[in-house]
Design a protein around this motif. Structure first.
Motif, short mmCIF file in Angstrom:
data_model
loop_
_atom_site.label_atom_id
_atom_site.label_comp_id
_atom_site.label_asym_id
_atom_site.label_seq_id
_atom_site.Cartn_x
_atom_site.Cartn_y
_atom_site.Cartn_z
N ILE A 144 -21.92 43.39 40.02
CA ILE A 144 -20.55 43.70 39.63
C ILE A 144 -20.36 43.11 38.24
N GLU A 145 -20.29 43.96 37.20
CA GLU A 145 -20.27 43.43 35.84
C GLU A 145 -19.32 44.20 34.93
N ASN A 146 -18.71 43.47 34.00
CA ASN A 146 -17.92 44.04 32.92
C ASN A 146 -16.77 44.93 33.41
N ASN A 147 -16.16 44.57 34.52
CA ASN A 147 -15.00 45.30 35.01
C ASN A 147 -13.71 44.57 34.62
N TYR A 148 -12.63 45.34 34.48
CA TYR A 148 -11.32 44.78 34.19
C TYR A 148 -10.40 45.10 35.35
N ILE A 149 -9.85 44.06 35.98
CA ILE A 149 -9.01 44.21 37.18
C ILE A 149 -7.64 43.62 36.89
N SER A 150 -6.58 44.40 37.09
CA SER A 150 -5.23 43.89 36.88
C SER A 150 -4.27 44.54 37.88
N ALA A 151 -3.17 43.87 38.10
CA ALA A 151 -2.14 44.40 39.02
C ALA A 151 -0.77 43.90 38.56
N PRO A 152 -0.32 44.31 37.39
CA PRO A 152 0.92 43.74 36.84
C PRO A 152 2.19 44.27 37.47
N ASP A 153 2.11 45.37 38.20
CA ASP A 153 3.32 46.06 38.64
C ASP A 153 3.60 45.98 40.13
N ILE A 154 2.78 45.26 40.89
CA ILE A 154 2.92 45.24 42.34
C ILE A 154 3.02 43.80 42.84
N PHE A 171 -26.44 37.42 47.87
CA PHE A 171 -27.23 37.73 46.68
C PHE A 171 -26.57 38.80 45.80
N ASN A 172 -25.25 38.78 45.79
CA ASN A 172 -24.50 39.63 44.87
C ASN A 172 -24.20 38.85 43.59
N ARG A 173 -24.13 39.57 42.46
CA ARG A 173 -23.86 38.93 41.18
C ARG A 173 -22.58 39.48 40.58
N PHE A 174 -21.70 38.57 40.15
CA PHE A 174 -20.44 38.90 39.50
C PHE A 174 -20.50 38.32 38.09
N VAL A 175 -20.58 39.19 37.10
CA VAL A 175 -20.86 38.75 35.74
C VAL A 175 -19.90 39.41 34.75
N ARG A 176 -19.27 38.60 33.89
CA ARG A 176 -18.46 39.09 32.76
C ARG A 176 -17.34 40.03 33.20
N ASN A 177 -16.72 39.77 34.32
CA ASN A 177 -15.55 40.52 34.74
C ASN A 177 -14.28 39.80 34.29
N THR A 178 -13.20 40.55 34.10
CA THR A 178 -11.91 39.96 33.76
C THR A 178 -10.89 40.33 34.84
N ILE A 179 -10.23 39.32 35.38
CA ILE A 179 -9.16 39.50 36.37
C ILE A 179 -7.87 38.99 35.75
N ASP A 180 -6.88 39.86 35.65
CA ASP A 180 -5.68 39.53 34.90
C ASP A 180 -4.44 39.99 35.67
N SER A 181 -3.43 39.12 35.73
CA SER A 181 -2.11 39.48 36.27
C SER A 181 -2.17 39.95 37.72
N THR A 182 -2.82 39.17 38.57
CA THR A 182 -2.74 39.38 40.01
C THR A 182 -1.88 38.27 40.61
N ARG A 183 -1.37 38.49 41.84
CA ARG A 183 -0.45 37.51 42.41
C ARG A 183 -1.05 36.72 43.57
N ALA A 184 -2.35 36.89 43.80
CA ALA A 184 -3.04 36.08 44.80
C ALA A 184 -4.43 35.75 44.26
N ALA A 185 -4.97 34.64 44.71
CA ALA A 185 -6.28 34.21 44.24
C ALA A 185 -7.39 35.04 44.86
N SER A 186 -8.43 35.26 44.10
CA SER A 186 -9.65 35.86 44.64
C SER A 186 -10.31 34.85 45.57
#
Length: 203
Positions: A144-154, A171-186
């Motif tokens: 999972i790489e280079n994705n942009y995840i946001s939820a500013p309106d909900i 053995f999953n890899r999460f690399v260089r993703n951006t999570i922005d404006s969510t209201r609960a923690a991952s």
């Protein structure tokens, strides 16, 4: 039903037991289950598509049992797509109502690549992973790489949610993703998963 849009059918794209297909530059909209569903398929590419508007979920990737034999989904590439739920109702802080996950890898999705996508306003997680079935392949070895995840309106959303029994979400890899404006923690369970160089802000 003329003129009605939204989740009338269960899905708008269904690939079962498919191999070596490319979906490029398409729009998958609506779906009471999910806009796009990939089951027991191998070597599929989904790129440059718009996925999930007015649907319950954007995309499911999973496996299934056929005549007593279980087949996983593997080597699925999901790249450079836009996953926008179209859901923008604010019910109040913490109200998880509306839609589900942008993309969900369920129990039997292995060696998949989820890269360069945008996920917007999904009312559970932008990307979810779950491995819970003990006698089949897990949700393992995915990138999972280079994705942009946001939820500013909900009112409720996580960036990513990862859960599974021992060895079933691993053995999953999460690399260089951006999570922005969510209201609960991952959150991350499972084992031997790697997180590096991600940005999480405004939670």
């Amino acid at each position: 039903r003329e003129g009605i849009t939204g989740s009338i059918s269960a899905f708008s794209m269904l690939a079962i037991g498919s191999k070596h297909l490319v979906f490029d530059g398409l729009e998958f909209e609506g779906g009471s289950v999910s806009s796009a569903v990939i089951i027991s398929s191998d070597s599929l590419v989904v790129r440059n598509c718009k996925i999930g508007r007015y649907a319950n979920a954007g995309m499911f990737i999973t496996g299934d049992d056929f005549d007593g034999e279980f087949f996983i989904s593997s080597y699925i590439e999901v790249t450079e797509n836009s996953f926008d739920s179209g859901f923008e109702l604010f019910h109040g802080p913490g109200a998880a109502r509306g839609c589900a996950d942008g993309l969900f890898l369920l129990s039997s999705a292995e060696n998949c690549t989820i890269s360069g996508n945008t996920f917007r306003n999904w009312a559970d997680s932008g990307i979810g992973m779950f491995g819970n079935i003990s006698n089949v392949g897990g949700t393992n070895n995915n990138l999972i790489e280079n994705n942009y995840i946001s939820a500013p309106d909900i009112p409720f959303s996580r960036g990513v949610s990862i859960d599974g029994a021992e060895g079933r979400c691993a053995f999953n890899r999460f690399v260089r993703n951006t999570i922005d404006s969510t209201r609960a923690a991952s959150y991350a369970n499972g084992n031997n998963n790697v997180f590096e160089h991600n940005i999480i802000r405004t939670v």
